[in-house]
Scaffold this motif. Structure first.
Motif, PDB file in Angstrom:
ATOM      1  N   ARG A 100       0.818  -1.212   0.000  1.00  0.00           N
ATOM      2  CA  ARG A 100       0.000   0.000   0.000  1.00  0.00           C
ATOM      3  C   ARG A 100       0.853   1.264   0.000  1.00  0.00           C
ATOM      4  O   ARG A 100       0.472   2.279  -0.570  1.00  0.00           O
ATOM      5  CB  ARG A 100      -0.927   0.004   1.220  1.00  0.00           C
ATOM      6  N   ALA A 101       2.017   1.173   0.648  1.00  0.00           N
ATOM      7  CA  ALA A 101       2.891   2.344   0.730  1.00  0.00           C
ATOM      8  C   ALA A 101       3.819   2.469  -0.474  1.00  0.00           C
ATOM      9  O   ALA A 101       4.610   3.413  -0.543  1.00  0.00           O
ATOM     10  CB  ALA A 101       3.712   2.281   2.012  1.00  0.00           C
ATOM     11  N   GLY A 102       3.762   1.519  -1.404  1.00  0.00           N
ATOM     12  CA  GLY A 102       4.627   1.574  -2.572  1.00  0.00           C
ATOM     13  C   GLY A 102       6.056   1.163  -2.314  1.00  0.00           C
ATOM     14  O   GLY A 102       6.938   1.368  -3.159  1.00  0.00           O
ATOM     15  N   ARG A 103       6.310   0.538  -1.140  1.00  0.00           N
ATOM     16  CA  ARG A 103       7.680   0.161  -0.799  1.00  0.00           C
ATOM     17  C   ARG A 103       8.158  -1.066  -1.548  1.00  0.00           C
ATOM     18  O   ARG A 103       9.359  -1.323  -1.614  1.00  0.00           O
ATOM     19  CB  ARG A 103       7.795  -0.091   0.715  1.00  0.00           C
ATOM     20  N   LEU A 104       7.245  -1.848  -2.124  1.00  0.00           N
ATOM     21  CA  LEU A 104       7.681  -3.033  -2.866  1.00  0.00           C
ATOM     22  C   LEU A 104       8.365  -2.662  -4.177  1.00  0.00           C
ATOM     23  O   LEU A 104       9.004  -3.516  -4.811  1.00  0.00           O
ATOM     24  CB  LEU A 104       6.484  -3.957  -3.137  1.00  0.00           C
ATOM     25  N   ASP A 105       8.231  -1.397  -4.587  1.00  0.00           N
ATOM     26  CA  ASP A 105       8.949  -0.945  -5.787  1.00  0.00           C
ATOM     27  C   ASP A 105      10.410  -0.655  -5.500  1.00  0.00           C
ATOM     28  O   ASP A 105      11.204  -0.459  -6.418  1.00  0.00           O
ATOM     29  CB  ASP A 105       8.283   0.322  -6.347  1.00  0.00           C
ATOM     30  N   ASP A 106      10.755  -0.601  -4.216  1.00  0.00           N
ATOM     31  CA  ASP A 106      12.147  -0.393  -3.812  1.00  0.00           C
ATOM     32  C   ASP A 106      12.846  -1.750  -3.800  1.00  0.00           C
ATOM     33  O   ASP A 106      12.543  -2.600  -2.968  1.00  0.00           O
ATOM     34  CB  ASP A 106      12.177   0.241  -2.415  1.00  0.00           C
ATOM     35  N   PRO A 107      13.790  -2.002  -4.728  1.00  0.00           N
ATOM     36  CA  PRO A 107      14.384  -3.336  -4.811  1.00  0.00           C
ATOM     37  C   PRO A 107      15.118  -3.743  -3.547  1.00  0.00           C
ATOM     38  O   PRO A 107      15.140  -4.933  -3.193  1.00  0.00           O
ATOM     39  CB  PRO A 107      15.340  -3.227  -6.005  1.00  0.00           C
ATOM     40  N   VAL A 108      15.736  -2.781  -2.856  1.00  0.00           N
ATOM     41  CA  VAL A 108      16.449  -3.133  -1.631  1.00  0.00           C
ATOM     42  C   VAL A 108      15.468  -3.655  -0.576  1.00  0.00           C
ATOM     43  O   VAL A 108      15.697  -4.692   0.062  1.00  0.00           O
ATOM     44  CB  VAL A 108      17.227  -1.919  -1.090  1.00  0.00           C
ATOM     45  N   PHE A 109      14.353  -2.942  -0.399  1.00  0.00           N
ATOM     46  CA  PHE A 109      13.368  -3.362   0.589  1.00  0.00           C
ATOM     47  C   PHE A 109      12.677  -4.646   0.152  1.00  0.00           C
ATOM     48  O   PHE A 109      12.401  -5.533   0.973  1.00  0.00           O
ATOM     49  CB  PHE A 109      12.339  -2.250   0.806  1.00  0.00           C
ATOM     50  N   ALA A 110      12.405  -4.785  -1.143  1.00  0.00           N
ATOM     51  CA  ALA A 110      11.751  -5.993  -1.642  1.00  0.00           C
ATOM     52  C   ALA A 110      12.626  -7.222  -1.421  1.00  0.00           C
ATOM     53  O   ALA A 110      12.134  -8.295  -1.048  1.00  0.00           O
ATOM     54  CB  ALA A 110      11.425  -5.826  -3.131  1.00  0.00           C
ATOM     55  N   VAL A 111      13.936  -7.072  -1.628  1.00  0.00           N
ATOM     56  CA  VAL A 111      14.854  -8.196  -1.398  1.00  0.00           C
ATOM     57  C   VAL A 111      14.875  -8.579   0.079  1.00  0.00           C
ATOM     58  O   VAL A 111      14.909  -9.761   0.434  1.00  0.00           O
ATOM     59  CB  VAL A 111      16.272  -7.844  -1.898  1.00  0.00           C
ATOM     60  N   ARG A 112      14.817  -7.568   0.929  1.00  0.00           N
ATOM     61  CA  ARG A 112      14.797  -7.835   2.370  1.00  0.00           C
ATOM     62  C   ARG A 112      13.563  -8.643   2.764  1.00  0.00           C
ATOM     63  O   ARG A 112      13.646  -9.611   3.531  1.00  0.00           O
ATOM     64  CB  ARG A 112      14.827  -6.512   3.127  1.00  0.00           C
ATOM     65  N   LEU A 113      12.409  -8.270   2.231  1.00  0.00           N
ATOM     66  CA  LEU A 113      11.193  -9.017   2.518  1.00  0.00           C
ATOM     67  C   LEU A 113      11.262 -10.433   1.950  1.00  0.00           C
ATOM     68  O   LEU A 113      10.765 -11.386   2.558  1.00  0.00           O
ATOM     69  CB  LEU A 113       9.978  -8.279   1.971  1.00  0.00           C
ATOM     70  N   ALA A 114      11.875 -10.566   0.789  1.00  0.00           N
ATOM     71  CA  ALA A 114      12.026 -11.898   0.195  1.00  0.00           C
ATOM     72  C   ALA A 114      12.906 -12.787   1.071  1.00  0.00           C
ATOM     73  O   ALA A 114      12.644 -13.986   1.224  1.00  0.00           O
ATOM     74  CB  ALA A 114      12.621 -11.776  -1.208  1.00  0.00           C
TER      75      ALA A 114
END
Length: 392
Positions: A275-289
């Motif tokens: 919802r906050a658009g943070r999944l478009d940030d590859p660094v944050f997305a990798v962390r969640l992965a």
């Protein structure tokens, strides 16, 4: 909270077990349950969930304690079905203290060591979700090392009178019975001479008072002053409590419950990040992965422990590994969640400016308990180092 987690696939489940999971899932998605969970989320400070209609809904269908014999309110199934119920409750956000204490611990001890009279008196009500049972092990002077307990059972005719104090137990202010550890004899070895009793919590001589904690639910301090118990109140054999606690408590350490709670929390973080658009940030997305991958590993390890139990071949060292690994995932997940919402995530759900469905602040307060419940992380590492690696 709109998130509703779907569990990872579990290898080795039969078609009947898959159907059982869907049945439990449907019960937990019923209007009766979802409305109660919504009411619990909106409850004011100081009110605790105790005898949930959710428990009764599961109990009516034999789903609350499915591995118990039919005569005691279960379905005569196995460890897999019990783990399915535990996992589905965690994924649905159902408060589990009453279930863990009454079914997973007190019920387990009674099934393994209780007399036929004790089983008939208590198990059906526990399996139906109609009775609260708790555990009185920890004392002000001893925490994880139960060999140091000082509560005494002094001989009185053909029975005993109990004297002592217990602390940091849950739900004792609502419970009817407790599994209580007391010292019945002294000797050169501290672990010897401990006996387990069924203590009626509403007896004269039992005083319960709350001990505030950081979590929404308080601990209890239980003072026991001369309560008389007879031979019919002993669980197992006199002076054999240490062995029973060490053997049976290991059976609750599959890690399934911790994984389910962590999975629900991570899915909430991912939902908010989207919802906050943070999944478009590859660094944050990798962390969640990476966090998702860790939970996948925790899930696989926990289910291996469940299958070990189902084969009647529990592995205490691997169970300690599973419990430790699953419970250590909460802190990095919570840290990631803080980055998504910032200071807003620290607003209590009772704050007028908080998100209407926010539970994140409560989860953050609860996080330390996951490293303590079912054996502290430090004790788990000690078991791994000594019993598994032979290091000490």
């Amino acid at each position: 909270m709109t998130v509703r987690t779907v569990p990872e696939p579990v290898p080795g489940l039969s078609a009947d077990q898959q159907a059982f999971r869907e049945d439990v899932r449907s019960l937990l998605a019923s209007t009766e349950v979802t409305e109660e969970l919504a009411e619990l989320a909106a409850r004011p400070p100081g009110e605790e969930p105790v005898l949930l209609e959710t428990y009764r809904a599961l109990g009516r269908e034999g789903r609350l304690a499915p591995s118990w014999p039919v005569e005691y309110g279960g379905l005569g199934l196995g460890a897999v079905e019990s783990a399915i119920v535990t996992e589905e409750m965690a994924l649905a956000g159902v408060p589990d203290d009453v279930h863990v204490l009454g079914v997973d611990i007190v019920g387990m001890f009674l099934l393994a060591e209780g007399t036929p009279e004790q089983k008939r008196a208590h198990l059906p009500a526990l399996a139906a979700g109609e009775r609260v049972a708790t555990v009185l092990f920890t004392e002000p002077g001893c925490g994880s090392d139960l060999s140091g307990l000082a509560t005494r059972a002094e001989p009185d005719g053909d029975g005993w009178r109990l004297y002592g104090s217990k602390v940091y137990n849950m739900k004792s202010q609502y419970g009817e019975i407790a599994l209580c550890a007391a010292r019945t004899s002294d000797g050169p070895v501290a672990m010897h001479g401990i006996t387990l009793f069924l203590l009626p919590l509403r007896s004269p001589g039992v005083h319960v008072e709350p001990v505030p904690s950081m979590a929404d639910e308080c601990f209890g301090l239980v003072a026991i002053d001369g309560v008389r118990l007879g031979p019919q109140d002993v669980v197992g054999r006199v002076d054999d409590g240490w062995r029973l606690m060490n053997e049976l408590l290991q059976l609750e350490r599959t890690g399934i419950d911790f994984h389910g709670k962590a999975r629900r929390l991570l899915d909430l973080v991912v939902e908010r990040a989207a919802r906050a658009g943070r999944l478009d940030d590859p660094v944050f997305a990798v962390r969640l992965a990476e966090l998702d991958a860790r939970l996948g590993a925790a899930h696989a390890l926990a289910w291996e422990m469940v299958h070990n139990l189902d084969r009647e071949a529990p592995d205490p060292v691997a169970s300690a590994m599973s419990k430790w690994y699953a419970s250590e995932q909460f802190r990095p997940i919570l840290d990631a969640g803080l980055e998504v919402d910032g200071v807003d995530s620290l607003l209590s759900r009772w704050d007028g400016e908080a998100r209407s469905t926010s539970r994140y602040e409560a989860d953050y307060r609860m996080a330390p308990a996951h490293r303590l419940a079912s054996g502290t992380s430090e004790v788990m590492l000690y078991l791994i180092a000594t019993n598994g690696l032979g290091m000490l």
